[in-house]
Design an enzyme around this catalytic site. Structure first.
Site, PDB file in Angstrom:
ATOM      1  CG  HIS A 128       0.289  11.768  15.230  1.00 45.17           C
ATOM      2  ND1 HIS A 128      -0.011  12.858  14.450  1.00 45.17           N
ATOM      3  CD2 HIS A 128       1.610  11.520  15.037  1.00 45.17           C
ATOM      4  CE1 HIS A 128       1.075  13.252  13.805  1.00 45.17           C
ATOM      5  NE2 HIS A 128       2.085  12.461  14.147  1.00 45.17           N
TER       6      HIS A 128
ATOM      7  CG  ASP B 230      -5.986  11.830  15.879  1.00 43.34           C
ATOM      8  OD1 ASP B 230      -5.533  12.763  15.187  1.00 43.34           O
ATOM      9  OD2 ASP B 230      -5.819  10.628  15.603  1.00 43.34           O
TER      10      ASP B 230
ATOM     11  CD  GLU C  31      -3.404  22.568  12.144  1.00 41.77           C
ATOM     12  OE1 GLU C  31      -2.416  23.327  12.082  1.00 41.77           O
ATOM     13  OE2 GLU C  31      -3.445  21.456  11.596  1.00 41.77           O
TER      14      GLU C  31
END
Length: 286
Positions: A162, A166, A192
């Protein structure tokens, strides 16, 4: 008595010169924080004037040293002193006002900016797109939007974690923003997905801009270093884009978003890395 009057008169003059010298400090704060331009030059000129006034105060004091012995001679030194106090208060207030305005602006930006992607957030999106639909209907101007979705983004999180995911979202948002016109509004829709609002733009032109964006994304090699100092990761993303334009039978912004979302769904169903224009039901592929 005359000596006392002279003492106070000269004291007011010298104190005024000192206050003016102190008043230069707020100007220096503003000058260093302002960008190059007319306003910065104006504050610099004001600083030069204050220095000139200080020289005038000193020259007046030297010229009248020991001569200010009458009560009416106090009027000019008193005016000098309180004039200097006025300049100091105005300069100090200007710095505080500028600081407060900057803080207010920062809070406003934080309130409408997505903290991860650095673009407008959903709150701002809902209000802005509603306003744009209302304005376009009132003035009979074209309006189009498109929804951009990263293809298979879940695989990025599953493969790299993650934190890398990000960073990908941050880079992706900036890539989208830099690939569009200054008048276009980019906001995070959810996950997203991004929504791009194109004011005064027909949907056919919106589809062309979406295709240009899709190509930019597909051709961009993204290199992201691990936050722990490990090796960097290179990846090429693709995106599916659904385009919709405002028509007479769209009653509000939710209907416009729904049409763009339907086009996005069709782009995914047809294999992704695709632009689908809702109105004409046309698609384009690399």
């Amino acid at each position: 008595m005359s000596n006392l009057i002279n003492f106070f008169a000269e004291g007011f003059i010298l104190a005024g010169a000192l206050v003016l010298a102190i008043a230069i400090y707020p100007i220096s704060l503003l000058y260093t924080r302002l960008p190059t331009g007319k306003i910065r030059n104006a504050w610099f000129f004001l600083g030069v004037l204050i220095v000139a006034f200080i020289g005038g105060y000193i020259a007046y004091w030297l010229q009248h040293q020991g001569k200010l012995v009458h009560v009416d001679a106090l009027s000019v030194p008193v005016i000098f002193f309180f004039g200097a106090v006025f300049v100091l208060l105005v300069n100090t207030l200007s710095v505080k006002t500028a600081r407060d305005i900057r803080q207010i602006y920062t809070l406003q930006q934080e309130n409408i900016t997505d903290p991860l992607m650095g673009i407008f957030n959903r709150r701002y999106l809902d209000k802005r797109i509603s306003d744009e639909v209302w304005r376009s209907k009132k003035y009979r101007q074209p309006l189009s939007i498109f929804i951009v979705d990263i293809d298979h983004f879940k695989q990025v999180n599953d493969t790299y974690g993650h934190p890398i995911g990000d960073e990908v979202l941050k880079r992706f948002a900036q890539l989208v923003k830099n690939s569009l016109r200054e008048s276009d509004i980019v906001a995070r829709y959810g996950g997203e997905e991004l929504i791009v609002i194109l004011p005064r733009t027909k949907s056919e032109r919106g589809a062309q801009l979406a295709e240009r964006l899709r190509l930019s994304i597909a051709e961009h090699l993204m290199e992201i270093a691990s936050q722990c100092g490990e090796k960097s990761h290179e990846m090429q993303l693709t995106a599916s884009i659904g385009v919709a334009g405002l028509t007479h039978n769209i009653v509000d912004h939710t209907c416009l978003i729904e049409r763009a979302d339907q086009a996005l769904y069709q782009a995914k169903q047809q294999g992704r890395n695709l632009v689908v224009h809702h109105q004409e039901q046309q698609s384009q592929r690399v």
